[in-house]
Design a protein around this motif. Structure first.
Motif, short mmCIF file in Angstrom:
data_model
loop_
_atom_site.label_atom_id
_atom_site.label_comp_id
_atom_site.label_asym_id
_atom_site.label_seq_id
_atom_site.Cartn_x
_atom_site.Cartn_y
_atom_site.Cartn_z
N SER A 181 -65.98 36.83 15.82
CA SER A 181 -66.89 35.97 16.58
C SER A 181 -66.18 34.73 17.12
O SER A 181 -66.65 34.10 18.05
CB SER A 181 -68.09 35.57 15.72
OG SER A 181 -67.67 34.69 14.71
N ARG A 182 -65.02 34.39 16.53
CA ARG A 182 -64.30 33.18 16.97
C ARG A 182 -62.92 33.50 17.53
O ARG A 182 -62.20 32.59 17.93
CB ARG A 182 -64.07 32.25 15.80
CG ARG A 182 -65.32 31.80 15.10
CD ARG A 182 -64.93 30.68 14.15
NE ARG A 182 -65.89 30.61 13.07
CZ ARG A 182 -65.57 30.38 11.82
NH1 ARG A 182 -64.32 30.21 11.46
NH2 ARG A 182 -66.50 30.30 10.89
N SER B 242 -75.28 42.31 16.91
CA SER B 242 -75.39 41.99 15.48
C SER B 242 -74.40 42.88 14.73
O SER B 242 -73.90 43.85 15.29
CB SER B 242 -76.82 42.19 14.96
OG SER B 242 -77.28 43.47 15.27
N THR B 243 -74.12 42.51 13.49
CA THR B 243 -73.21 43.32 12.69
C THR B 243 -74.05 44.28 11.86
O THR B 243 -74.94 43.85 11.12
CB THR B 243 -72.34 42.41 11.79
OG1 THR B 243 -71.60 41.55 12.66
CG2 THR B 243 -71.38 43.22 10.95
N TYR C 63 -69.48 45.99 14.88
CA TYR C 63 -69.50 44.56 15.24
C TYR C 63 -69.98 44.47 16.68
O TYR C 63 -69.20 44.64 17.62
CB TYR C 63 -68.11 43.96 15.08
CG TYR C 63 -67.48 44.27 13.73
CD1 TYR C 63 -67.88 43.58 12.58
CD2 TYR C 63 -66.52 45.27 13.59
CE1 TYR C 63 -67.33 43.89 11.33
CE2 TYR C 63 -65.98 45.58 12.36
CZ TYR C 63 -66.38 44.90 11.24
OH TYR C 63 -65.83 45.20 10.01
N ASN D 155 -63.76 41.20 24.28
CA ASN D 155 -65.04 40.82 23.66
C ASN D 155 -66.11 41.91 23.74
O ASN D 155 -67.27 41.64 24.02
CB ASN D 155 -65.56 39.51 24.30
CG ASN D 155 -66.66 38.90 23.48
OD1 ASN D 155 -66.68 39.03 22.25
ND2 ASN D 155 -67.62 38.25 24.13
N ALA E 100 -66.25 40.24 10.82
CA ALA E 100 -67.23 39.80 11.83
C ALA E 100 -67.04 38.32 12.14
O ALA E 100 -67.09 37.89 13.30
CB ALA E 100 -68.65 40.06 11.33
N ARG E 101 -66.79 37.53 11.09
CA ARG E 101 -66.61 36.08 11.30
C ARG E 101 -65.39 35.82 12.17
O ARG E 101 -65.43 35.04 13.11
CB ARG E 101 -66.47 35.38 9.95
CG ARG E 101 -66.46 33.87 10.07
CD ARG E 101 -66.36 33.19 8.75
NE ARG E 101 -65.10 33.49 8.08
CZ ARG E 101 -64.71 32.94 6.93
NH1 ARG E 101 -65.51 32.07 6.33
NH2 ARG E 101 -63.57 33.23 6.38
N ASN F 233 -67.72 45.66 21.80
CA ASN F 233 -67.95 46.07 20.41
C ASN F 233 -66.77 46.87 19.84
O ASN F 233 -66.09 47.61 20.54
CB ASN F 233 -69.24 46.87 20.31
CG ASN F 233 -69.12 48.25 20.94
OD1 ASN F 233 -69.34 48.41 22.12
ND2 ASN F 233 -68.75 49.23 20.15
#
Ligand code: AFP
Length: 356
Positions: free
Chosen positions: A61-62, A185-186, A182, A143, A57-58, A145
């Protein structure tokens, strides 16, 4: 403006304090009502899966801001599909969280031709993790899910050839299964054969917190989720079903390109997801051990149904690790409706053969 922001922050603070913050590992132990070693193992395995989910997930997100995180690697996987960088990253994350854990002896995923052994874990960890590290990876670059799907099985025998032949068993053999979605929210949804439970990742705590317990899928729902671009490649029964929902009020199409997202919607709101066989791929696209069986386990635990169109999906015994199967999954009544079109076509076909 600052006043309003302060009020919102205050409110959010009280809301989160009011919640009973049940974490995933505590929940697994509560479910099993035991602290024996196998309960501790399962709880620890779920915790590692959650850690993999947080790491993925981290990165997601980037990813758009990072050099070399998106796009293709230029290689193909065992299925001949182009591998994305995120597929590879997520596959390795799952391996790395289980290294030196003493929990999982081997991992099998659609990204690896053969199971990956972690020999130092094997003397004590007799579990196998089967997983799809990034499901719906074509969504990553835009971008949208995506998900991860997982299943835990017990290793049977020593697997001397290390090909995972003991994994070629039906879906009832799964000890646990679930997915991580993802999205905005995750969300982690899992079952250890005692209902279906959902957790949301609270990024400020870095923990998955229980959000819904004992989820039940509606008996019937309005959603049908299928790639209708394949209409002309399907068998007639699938076209019959599609024509039926086009001609009857109360159905609506939703298809995201990521199975986990579509299943999550159906779990909460009801409906049916289908990936039937096509002319090009008579067994469909989805892999039994990494995608269809874990989701079938979960959906049946929530009171739903999953079928290959010929038999209950969980009864299907694969002959190879990367086997694909057609999948019809979701609310009981919706799945029965799809199956009824298949049965009717089979009946007509038998009649035709008897006459000729
Ligand atoms: P990828 O993981 O290779 O992107 O495939 C995703 C998937 O297995 C599943 O998540 C989707 O529901 C399905 O394939 C979409 O496939 P189509 O593009 O053929 O509809």
């Amino acid at each position: 403006m600052t006043g309003i922001m302060n009020q919102i922050q205050d409110w959010e603070h009280h809301q989160s304090l009011d919640r009973d913050c049940t974490t995933l590992s505590r929940h697994v132990l509560e479910q099993l009502q035991s602290f024996d070693s196998s309960a501790q193992d399962l709880s620890a395995i779920m915790n590692r899966i959650a850690l993999a989910g947080k790491l993925i997930a981290r990165r997601l997100s980037r990813a758009g801001l990072m050099e070399g995180a998106l796009g293709f690697t230029g290689t193909t996987n065992v299925q001949g599909e182009a591998v994305k960088r995120m597929d590879l990253f997520a596959n390795e994350v799952f391996i790395s969280v289980f290294q030196k854990s003493g929990l999982v002896c081997r991992l099998a995923s659609e990204e690896m031709e053969e199971p990956y052994y972690i020999p130092e874990n094997c003397p004590i960890g007799r579990y196998s993790l089967l997983y799809d590290p990034i499901d719906g990876s074509s969504n990553v670059d835009v971008n949208l899910n995506v998900g991860s799907i997982f299943s835990i099985r017990q290793q049977e025998g020593d697997d001397p050839e290390q090909t995972g032949s003991d994994l070629l068993q039906d879906g009832h053999k799964q000890l646990a299964a679930g997915y991580i979605l993802y999205g905005p929210s995750t969300v982690l949804v899992y079952s250890i054969g005692q209902g279906v439970h959902a957790f949301i990742l609270d990024p400020s705590l870095g923990e998955f917190i229980l959000s819904a317990e004992n989820l039940k899928i509606p008996e019937h729902g309005s959603v049908y989720s299928v790639n209708e671009g394949n209409f002309w490649q399907w068998e007639e029964s699938m076209r019959d079903f599609t024509r039926y929902v086009h001609r009857h009020e109360g159905y609506t199409a939703r298809y995201s390109g990521a199975l986990v997202g579509d299943i999550h919607r159906i779990l909460y709101q009801g409906g049916v997801f289908l990936y039937p066989g096509t002319v090009k791929q008579p067994s469909g696209k989805l892999r039994l051990l990494y995608e269809s069986a874990p989701l079938a386990f979960l959906i049946e635990q929530a009171g739903g149904k999953a079928s290959t169109g010929v038999m209950p999906l969980l009864d299907y015994v694969p002959t190879e690790l990367h086997q694909r199967t057609p999948l019809i999954i979701g609310s009981r009544k919706n799945v029965d409706l799809v199956d009824s079109f298949i049965q009717e076509r089979t009946r007509l076909e038998l009649e035709r053969k008897a006459v000729s």
